[in-house]
Design an enzyme around this catalytic site. Structure first.
Site, PDB file in Angstrom:
ATOM      1  N   GLN A 170      38.742  34.294  37.688  1.00 24.78           N
ATOM      2  CA  GLN A 170      38.665  35.494  36.837  1.00 24.78           C
ATOM      3  C   GLN A 170      37.240  36.079  36.878  1.00 24.78           C
ATOM      4  O   GLN A 170      36.606  36.043  37.903  1.00 24.78           O
ATOM      5  CB  GLN A 170      39.116  35.196  35.395  1.00 24.78           C
ATOM      6  CG  GLN A 170      40.612  34.940  35.241  1.00 24.78           C
ATOM      7  CD  GLN A 170      40.983  33.493  35.452  1.00 24.78           C
ATOM      8  OE1 GLN A 170      40.302  32.580  35.011  1.00 24.78           O
ATOM      9  NE2 GLN A 170      42.075  33.258  36.135  1.00 24.78           N
TER      10      GLN A 170
ATOM     11  N   ASP B 127      32.153  48.848  51.607  1.00 25.62           N
ATOM     12  CA  ASP B 127      32.720  49.783  52.578  1.00 25.62           C
ATOM     13  C   ASP B 127      33.752  50.724  51.970  1.00 25.62           C
ATOM     14  O   ASP B 127      34.021  51.797  52.522  1.00 25.62           O
ATOM     15  CB  ASP B 127      33.359  49.015  53.741  1.00 25.62           C
ATOM     16  CG  ASP B 127      34.388  47.999  53.270  1.00 25.62           C
ATOM     17  OD1 ASP B 127      34.014  47.110  52.478  1.00 25.62           O
ATOM     18  OD2 ASP B 127      35.565  48.097  53.681  1.00 25.62           O
TER      19      ASP B 127
ATOM     20  N   LYS C 288      36.007  36.798  45.229  1.00 25.60           N
ATOM     21  CA  LYS C 288      35.355  35.476  45.214  1.00 25.60           C
ATOM     22  C   LYS C 288      35.844  34.577  46.341  1.00 25.60           C
ATOM     23  O   LYS C 288      35.077  33.784  46.877  1.00 25.60           O
ATOM     24  CB  LYS C 288      35.598  34.804  43.858  1.00 25.60           C
ATOM     25  CG  LYS C 288      34.899  35.501  42.696  1.00 25.60           C
ATOM     26  CD  LYS C 288      35.147  34.808  41.383  1.00 25.60           C
ATOM     27  CE  LYS C 288      36.568  34.967  40.887  1.00 25.60           C
ATOM     28  NZ  LYS C 288      36.937  36.361  40.559  1.00 25.60           N
TER      29      LYS C 288
ATOM     30  N   ASP D 161      38.882  39.711  40.298  1.00 25.71           N
ATOM     31  CA  ASP D 161      39.221  40.441  41.529  1.00 25.71           C
ATOM     32  C   ASP D 161      37.980  40.926  42.276  1.00 25.71           C
ATOM     33  O   ASP D 161      38.038  41.924  42.995  1.00 25.71           O
ATOM     34  CB  ASP D 161      40.138  41.647  41.228  1.00 25.71           C
ATOM     35  CG  ASP D 161      41.350  41.276  40.401  1.00 25.71           C
ATOM     36  OD1 ASP D 161      42.044  40.320  40.801  1.00 25.71           O
ATOM     37  OD2 ASP D 161      41.594  41.920  39.370  1.00 25.71           O
TER      38      ASP D 161
ATOM     39  N   GLY E 109      43.603  34.528  41.770  1.00 29.75           N
ATOM     40  CA  GLY E 109      44.122  34.850  43.093  1.00 29.75           C
ATOM     41  C   GLY E 109      42.966  35.089  44.038  1.00 29.75           C
ATOM     42  O   GLY E 109      42.397  36.172  44.071  1.00 29.75           O
ATOM     43  N   HIS E 110      42.589  34.068  44.792  1.00 22.44           N
ATOM     44  CA  HIS E 110      41.438  34.168  45.695  1.00 22.44           C
ATOM     45  C   HIS E 110      41.952  34.372  47.117  1.00 22.44           C
ATOM     46  O   HIS E 110      42.564  33.483  47.701  1.00 22.44           O
ATOM     47  CB  HIS E 110      40.557  32.930  45.583  1.00 22.44           C
ATOM     48  CG  HIS E 110      39.907  32.793  44.239  1.00 22.44           C
ATOM     49  ND1 HIS E 110      39.088  31.740  43.898  1.00 22.44           N
ATOM     50  CD2 HIS E 110      39.946  33.593  43.148  1.00 22.44           C
ATOM     51  CE1 HIS E 110      38.650  31.912  42.650  1.00 22.44           C
ATOM     52  NE2 HIS E 110      39.178  33.018  42.183  1.00 22.44           N
TER      53      HIS E 110
END
Length: 421
Positions: free
Chosen positions: A221, A330, A15, A12, A39-40
């Protein structure tokens, strides 16, 4: 020439956006391990899309995208993903290639994953229940079916044989769910998969290297989830580190040049497992809320904490990281005080090494405090314009790790990246 992009934490790290940012400078973008548990997240023309199996260079015209042999592939997920991508004007049949050696995730793999996790009770490892682990187990057990097997006339008989083996295991778990509808969907997806470009991935990618093409190997991952070097047993089932590029694509180690390691400006983790810098207070909640920290695959809220330089130093070492990319900087804009873990205290003694087994020791983080910058950094384009407090934070990380932060993501937009001169 081959460059590598991979995560240095527990996944997470952002990437997808980073691969998409770099993709224009490469000819081939190749996934080398993992499966649909990845999950990109990308934003394309303002629209959010999450890629689970397709390489993150798919939205760049004339770029070749390769799913390598180190990946385990769910045809159903792939078809849905291709449909979503094609609805945005991209022809997957044109620039998506799949290695014939890539192992398939069967419906019974998903059932085994679910049954196994349920049987663990309170000792769950936090599986995404996508069938990843059972598929890798069949791979190492020399039972698995591969994409190339689809083209063999004996595929159905091979499938039935493996399915019967899985059923015996499911019976031992007393798993009674009917997965016949899963199988219908699976075989429909196989027909779609056959229409894609199935290649000998190792020859395909090495031929591209021979022709002087630039390859970007995309990891899934994170390094701390690596099957060998992660926080075992709370890990994934593949080698998520740079070494996985060689085995997952068929590329010789000496072909690898740059290794871009991605870290958030803080830490997150989904699921169970050790997390020394986890925050169970208002700071942790603020990080989760501001960073919208919910799993892109599972939707589960992510555990949040301060950046961990002990784990990051370990990840840089085992990956041979040459450049760092810091994402979600940020998110820290609103924080008054920041903390950086630079040592662990275990049994009263300080160490800068990741222990063999975190779960068997009480690992206390030793922190160094930094003042927050309390400034909106989302429009900054140049390192020289960083707030002084942020520069101090970045410089300390550079010095501690001995690897430079060269890129900082300061927002979700594809153009929100600060590049060191």
């Amino acid at each position: 020439m081959v460059d590598v992009i991979l995560g240095l934490q527990w996944g997470d790290e952002g990437k997808g956006k980073i691969v998409d940012y770099f993709a224009s400078g490469y000819d081939v973008i190749a996934r080398f391990q993992g499966g649909p548990n990845a999950g990109h997240t990308l934003y394309v023309d303002g629209k959010k899309i999450v890629l689970h199996q397709i390489p993150s260079g798919i939205f760049h015209d004339n770029k070749i995208n390769l799913i390598g042999n180190g990946v385990v592939l769910d045809p159903v997920t792939l078809k849905k993903e291709c449909d979503a991508v094609e609805s945005m004007g991209i022809n997957c049949k044109k620039n998506l290639y799949i290695s014939a050696r890539t192992h398939l995730i069967l419906p019974s793999h998903r059932a085994l994953d679910k049954a196994s996790e349920l049987a663990k009770g309170n000792d769950k490892i936090g599986s995404t229940l996508k069938g990843i682990s059972p598929s890798y187990m069949d791979k190492t057990g020399r039972n698995g079916l591969r994409v190339g097997d689809l083209l063999d006339k004996s595929f159905i008989s091979q499938y039935i044989k493996l399915r019967l083996k899985h059923q015996k295991l499911l019976d031992n778990f007393s798993f009674n769910e009917d997965i016949s509808t899963w199988e219908e969907e699976f075989f429909e997806a196989l027909e779609f998969l056959k229409q894609l470009q199935i290649v000998n991935g190792e020859y395909f990618v090495n031929d591209a290297i021979q022709k002087g093409k630039k390859i970007l190997a995309e990891g899934a991952q994170g390094s701390m989830l690596d099957i060998d070097f992660g926080t075992f047993p709370y890990v994934t089932s593949s080698n998520t580190i740079t070494a996985g590029v060689s085995s997952g694509l068929g590329i010789a180690p000496q072909k690898i040049k740059e290794v871009f390691g991605i870290t958030k400006a803080y830490c997150t983790r989904v699921g169970s497992g050790p997390f020394p810098t986890e925050l169970d207070d208002e700071n942790g909640e603020l990080l989760r809320k501001t960073g919208m920290e919910y799993g892109s695959t599972t939707g589960r809220p992510r555990r949040c904490g301060w950046i961990d330089l002990v784990a990051l130093n370990f990840a840089c070492m085992i990956n041979g990281v040459t450049q760092l990319v810091m994402t979600k900087a940020d998110v820290l804009d609103a924080m008054d005080i920041l903390q950086v873990c630079n040592n662990y205290k275990i049994n009263g003694e300080e160490t800068n090494q990741v222990p063999f087994q975190m779960m068997r020791s009480k690992v206390e983080p030793v922190y160094k405090k930094f003042s927050g910058w309390k400034t909106d950094i989302t429009s900054i384009k140049n390192f020289n314009n960083l707030p002084p407090e942020m520069s101090a934070y970045i410089n300390y990380i550079n010095e501690t790790l001995g690897v430079p932060v060269k890129f900082i993501s300061n927002g979700p937009g594809s153009d929100q990246i600060i590049v060191a001169s």
